[in-house]
Write a protein that holds these residues in place. Sequence first.
Motif, PDB file in Angstrom:
ATOM      1  N   LEU A  56      -2.084   3.280  -2.842  1.00  0.00           N
ATOM      2  CA  LEU A  56      -1.092   2.228  -2.595  1.00  0.00           C
ATOM      3  C   LEU A  56      -1.586   0.864  -3.067  1.00  0.00           C
ATOM      4  O   LEU A  56      -0.830   0.092  -3.673  1.00  0.00           O
ATOM      5  N   PHE A  57      -2.868   0.551  -2.793  1.00  0.00           N
ATOM      6  CA  PHE A  57      -3.393  -0.758  -3.212  1.00  0.00           C
ATOM      7  C   PHE A  57      -3.476  -0.847  -4.744  1.00  0.00           C
ATOM      8  O   PHE A  57      -3.285  -1.927  -5.317  1.00  0.00           O
ATOM      9  N   GLU A  58      -3.755   0.265  -5.404  1.00  0.00           N
ATOM     10  CA  GLU A  58      -3.770   0.251  -6.868  1.00  0.00           C
ATOM     11  C   GLU A  58      -2.373  -0.069  -7.402  1.00  0.00           C
ATOM     12  O   GLU A  58      -2.214  -0.886  -8.322  1.00  0.00           O
ATOM     13  N   ASP A  59      -1.378   0.564  -6.806  1.00  0.00           N
ATOM     14  CA  ASP A  59      -0.002   0.315  -7.242  1.00  0.00           C
ATOM     15  C   ASP A  59       0.401  -1.137  -6.971  1.00  0.00           C
ATOM     16  O   ASP A  59       1.028  -1.789  -7.826  1.00  0.00           O
ATOM     17  N   LEU A  60       0.030  -1.648  -5.788  1.00  0.00           N
ATOM     18  CA  LEU A  60       0.355  -3.036  -5.444  1.00  0.00           C
ATOM     19  C   LEU A  60      -0.335  -4.011  -6.394  1.00  0.00           C
ATOM     20  O   LEU A  60       0.246  -5.024  -6.812  1.00  0.00           O
ATOM     21  N   PHE A  61      -1.590  -3.701  -6.731  1.00  0.00           N
ATOM     22  CA  PHE A  61      -2.326  -4.567  -7.646  1.00  0.00           C
ATOM     23  C   PHE A  61      -1.689  -4.566  -9.040  1.00  0.00           C
ATOM     24  O   PHE A  61      -1.530  -5.619  -9.676  1.00  0.00           O
ATOM     25  N   GLN A  62      -1.314  -3.395  -9.509  1.00  0.00           N
ATOM     26  CA  GLN A  62      -0.705  -3.294 -10.841  1.00  0.00           C
ATOM     27  C   GLN A  62       0.609  -4.075 -10.907  1.00  0.00           C
ATOM     28  O   GLN A  62       0.934  -4.688 -11.929  1.00  0.00           O
ATOM     29  N   LYS A  63       1.351  -4.083  -9.816  1.00  0.00           N
ATOM     30  CA  LYS A  63       2.634  -4.782  -9.792  1.00  0.00           C
ATOM     31  C   LYS A  63       2.474  -6.290  -9.663  1.00  0.00           C
ATOM     32  O   LYS A  63       3.236  -7.064 -10.241  1.00  0.00           O
ATOM     33  N   THR A  64       1.476  -6.736  -8.876  1.00  0.00           N
ATOM     34  CA  THR A  64       1.388  -8.163  -8.528  1.00  0.00           C
ATOM     35  C   THR A  64       0.197  -8.883  -9.149  1.00  0.00           C
ATOM     36  O   THR A  64       0.193 -10.122  -9.217  1.00  0.00           O
ATOM     37  N   LYS A  65      -0.811  -8.099  -9.559  1.00  0.00           N
ATOM     38  CA  LYS A  65      -2.072  -8.670 -10.063  1.00  0.00           C
ATOM     39  C   LYS A  65      -2.763  -9.541  -8.995  1.00  0.00           C
ATOM     40  O   LYS A  65      -3.562 -10.424  -9.315  1.00  0.00           O
ATOM     41  N   SER A  66      -2.478  -9.272  -7.741  1.00  0.00           N
ATOM     42  CA  SER A  66      -3.070 -10.037  -6.637  1.00  0.00           C
ATOM     43  C   SER A  66      -4.539  -9.692  -6.471  1.00  0.00           C
ATOM     44  O   SER A  66      -4.914  -8.509  -6.409  1.00  0.00           O
ATOM     45  N   ARG A  67      -5.370 -10.719  -6.383  1.00  0.00           N
ATOM     46  CA  ARG A  67      -6.813 -10.492  -6.206  1.00  0.00           C
ATOM     47  C   ARG A  67      -7.097  -9.823  -4.862  1.00  0.00           C
ATOM     48  O   ARG A  67      -7.996  -8.997  -4.741  1.00  0.00           O
ATOM     49  N   THR A  68      -6.319 -10.179  -3.851  1.00  0.00           N
ATOM     50  CA  THR A  68      -6.508  -9.596  -2.519  1.00  0.00           C
ATOM     51  C   THR A  68      -6.320  -8.079  -2.566  1.00  0.00           C
ATOM     52  O   THR A  68      -7.141  -7.315  -2.047  1.00  0.00           O
ATOM     53  N   TYR A  69      -5.228  -7.631  -3.221  1.00  0.00           N
ATOM     54  CA  TYR A  69      -4.977  -6.198  -3.313  1.00  0.00           C
ATOM     55  C   TYR A  69      -6.050  -5.523  -4.164  1.00  0.00           C
ATOM     56  O   TYR A  69      -6.449  -4.373  -3.892  1.00  0.00           O
ATOM     57  N   LEU A 121       2.900  -2.249   1.425  1.00  0.00           N
ATOM     58  CA  LEU A 121       1.763  -3.055   1.877  1.00  0.00           C
ATOM     59  C   LEU A 121       1.397  -2.715   3.321  1.00  0.00           C
ATOM     60  O   LEU A 121       0.219  -2.522   3.652  1.00  0.00           O
ATOM     61  N   GLN A 122       2.388  -2.641   4.182  1.00  0.00           N
ATOM     62  CA  GLN A 122       2.128  -2.289   5.588  1.00  0.00           C
ATOM     63  C   GLN A 122       1.498  -0.914   5.691  1.00  0.00           C
ATOM     64  O   GLN A 122       0.560  -0.702   6.475  1.00  0.00           O
ATOM     65  N   LEU A 123       2.011   0.013   4.902  1.00  0.00           N
ATOM     66  CA  LEU A 123       1.470   1.374   4.927  1.00  0.00           C
ATOM     67  C   LEU A 123       0.040   1.401   4.394  1.00  0.00           C
ATOM     68  O   LEU A 123      -0.832   2.102   4.936  1.00  0.00           O
ATOM     69  N   SER A 141      -9.004   4.276   8.311  1.00  0.00           N
ATOM     70  CA  SER A 141     -10.044   4.935   7.499  1.00  0.00           C
ATOM     71  C   SER A 141      -9.504   6.047   6.600  1.00  0.00           C
ATOM     72  O   SER A 141     -10.255   6.937   6.178  1.00  0.00           O
ATOM     73  N   GLU A 142      -8.214   6.016   6.272  1.00  0.00           N
ATOM     74  CA  GLU A 142      -7.642   6.968   5.314  1.00  0.00           C
ATOM     75  C   GLU A 142      -7.672   6.304   3.937  1.00  0.00           C
ATOM     76  O   GLU A 142      -6.644   5.903   3.376  1.00  0.00           O
ATOM     77  N   TYR A 143      -8.901   6.210   3.401  1.00  0.00           N
ATOM     78  CA  TYR A 143      -9.127   5.361   2.231  1.00  0.00           C
ATOM     79  C   TYR A 143      -8.527   5.931   0.941  1.00  0.00           C
ATOM     80  O   TYR A 143      -8.137   5.173   0.051  1.00  0.00           O
ATOM     81  N   GLU A 144      -8.450   7.237   0.800  1.00  0.00           N
ATOM     82  CA  GLU A 144      -7.865   7.818  -0.413  1.00  0.00           C
ATOM     83  C   GLU A 144      -6.394   7.430  -0.532  1.00  0.00           C
ATOM     84  O   GLU A 144      -5.925   7.022  -1.602  1.00  0.00           O
ATOM     85  N   LYS A 145      -5.673   7.567   0.572  1.00  0.00           N
ATOM     86  CA  LYS A 145      -4.263   7.180   0.573  1.00  0.00           C
ATOM     87  C   LYS A 145      -4.122   5.672   0.349  1.00  0.00           C
ATOM     88  O   LYS A 145      -3.221   5.220  -0.372  1.00  0.00           O
ATOM     89  N   ALA A 146      -5.016   4.914   0.970  1.00  0.00           N
ATOM     90  CA  ALA A 146      -4.963   3.457   0.832  1.00  0.00           C
ATOM     91  C   ALA A 146      -5.209   3.042  -0.615  1.00  0.00           C
ATOM     92  O   ALA A 146      -4.544   2.131  -1.140  1.00  0.00           O
ATOM     93  N   SER A 147      -6.156   3.701  -1.277  1.00  0.00           N
ATOM     94  CA  SER A 147      -6.499   3.322  -2.656  1.00  0.00           C
ATOM     95  C   SER A 147      -5.313   3.503  -3.594  1.00  0.00           C
ATOM     96  O   SER A 147      -5.097   2.691  -4.504  1.00  0.00           O
TER      97      SER A 147
END
Length: 598
Positions: free
Chosen positions: A45-58, A27-29, A37-43
């Motif tokens: 990680l956020f996809e993985d976080l969303f799949q694990k938690t189903k968090s709307r924020t992620y 999450l920190q990363l 603005s390194e959005y490709e890398k961010a996407s």
Amino acid sequence: MLLKRILLIVFIVFASLVCFSQTQNDLQLAYSYYNSSEYEKASVLFEDLFQKTKSRTYFVYFINSLLKTENYDKAEKVVKKQISNYKNDITYKIILGYVYKNENLLDKSETIYNEVLSGLKPERGQIIQCYNQFLSLSEGEWCEKILLKGRDLTGENFNSELFSLYVSTRNQKKMVSTGLDLLDEDPEKAINVQSMFQYFVNNDINNEFYDILRLSILQRLQKTPSTQLSELLIWLFVQKKNFKSAAIQAKALDKRLSEQGQRLIILADEAIKVKDYDAAYDCYSYVVDKGKSVQYYKRAVFGVLSTLFYRVENGTITDSSEIFALESRYEKTFEEFGINNQIIGEVKNYSDLETYYLNNPEKAKAMIEQTLKLPSVSYSQKAQLNLALGEIELFMNDVWGSTMTFAKVENDNKQNEYGDMAKLMKAKIAYYTGNFKWAASQLDVMKSATSKLVANDAMELSLLIADNSDSLTVLEIYARGDMYFSQNQFVKSNASLDSIISQYPSSSLVDECYFLKAKISERQKDWQTAALYYKKVSDEYSFDVLADKASYKFAEISAFRLSDPESAKEYYMKILTDYPGSVFAVDSREKYRELDKQ
């Protein structure tokens, strides 16, 4: 068996901690990539976080990362999947519309948004959920549409949400209208609404917001008198230091509510703080006219005296007959109410009137000494009275007596502002009498005085002595002229200053002489001459420490004494351009703007 269960529990806890730790690191990363603005890398990680938690924020961060990289197809596919999985949550359709908008498919985006709007149910929860979703996407127009549709569906007005929306979108007219509606329906919201109004008033460069709010309140008051709206209007006028208009409203409210004049007293006290003595006098006089039976009668009587005295001080009242009438009024009031510890300020004002404007220092001294003998006078009040006594003795040229009085105050008030003021006066007396070395040593200590005013005065006088220590003869003449000025002996003061100007034209004190001559002219209400000297210091000694102050004083006299706004604007602007760090810069900017509107 028990051991196996314990080991299993330990393993599960350990695994959970490891998993949680890994998630936190990811999450920190992810946030770090997104914020840089390194959005490709961010996407990823956020996809993985969303799949694990189903968090709307992620999920929202995941979609935004895709949009930032223009990966519209994947964004659309992911959102549609959420819509399919959560058919009862129409906020995902809002996100789909947002995807289309980013893809510049505006017609499709508009269609989706309208579907959301038309599909709203008369349920507050869903309405607020949609509002918040649009708000998170900065879709202010659609936020408003959702709330207004919600109003039609539920009969609830949603004024709190609309007010917050109009504040965030800076829609001033609608914000004012909704804010006033909110006050009408829920007076407990007054603090929040007024704090928002306060922010816009403070940042109101062209008075645009002030005019909108003022006219809106007045229009509502014409239809329906309201104590709350009247108080809000009074507050608004005070923010702009328009005490004359505030007083009109306060009087009307006082009469309508059959009050005792308290709000007029409060208003008068505020007006005095900004030196609007005319408005303060008007407010105090209103309460006096209500008669002796009202609770604040005595307070108002002394308030009237104070405002009249301040008018004498600032040169509004100059006629000797009016000054003598004020003296008589003071004495009758003291006779009516007596002298006690509650009117120390009025006693000091009276003593100043007698000393500096009626040339009766003996009478002033007797009043101070009489007041000092009262058993009810507090320790700090005694210090104030003795400071006044020391200045009266200095005016009477009793240098020794004045020094002893100030020494007593200093000794009795170590480590407080009265002791600092007494110490400063002792240093000034040493300066007046030519004992510059001792004065300088005392002034250096006082640069860190508790009172900022004392510290600044000490700094200025210390610099004056230090800068002219190589020409003590000229400094002695100037100090003598300065002392005569403090004693209102203007002829003698001018004579000392003129001798420096004529005999020592290259002295570094010449600009100080012109500045002091300007102050003498001010005391004599000769505004033309005062302006001439201040302008001379500003123009011919622009490199000197007094230049910004002289510019400001010239602008003030031009604006408020000589009815010459153009000259005032020129010198207010000079402060802003030539001396941007000046203590007069903020006030100069405000006054320049006020004059520029006229």
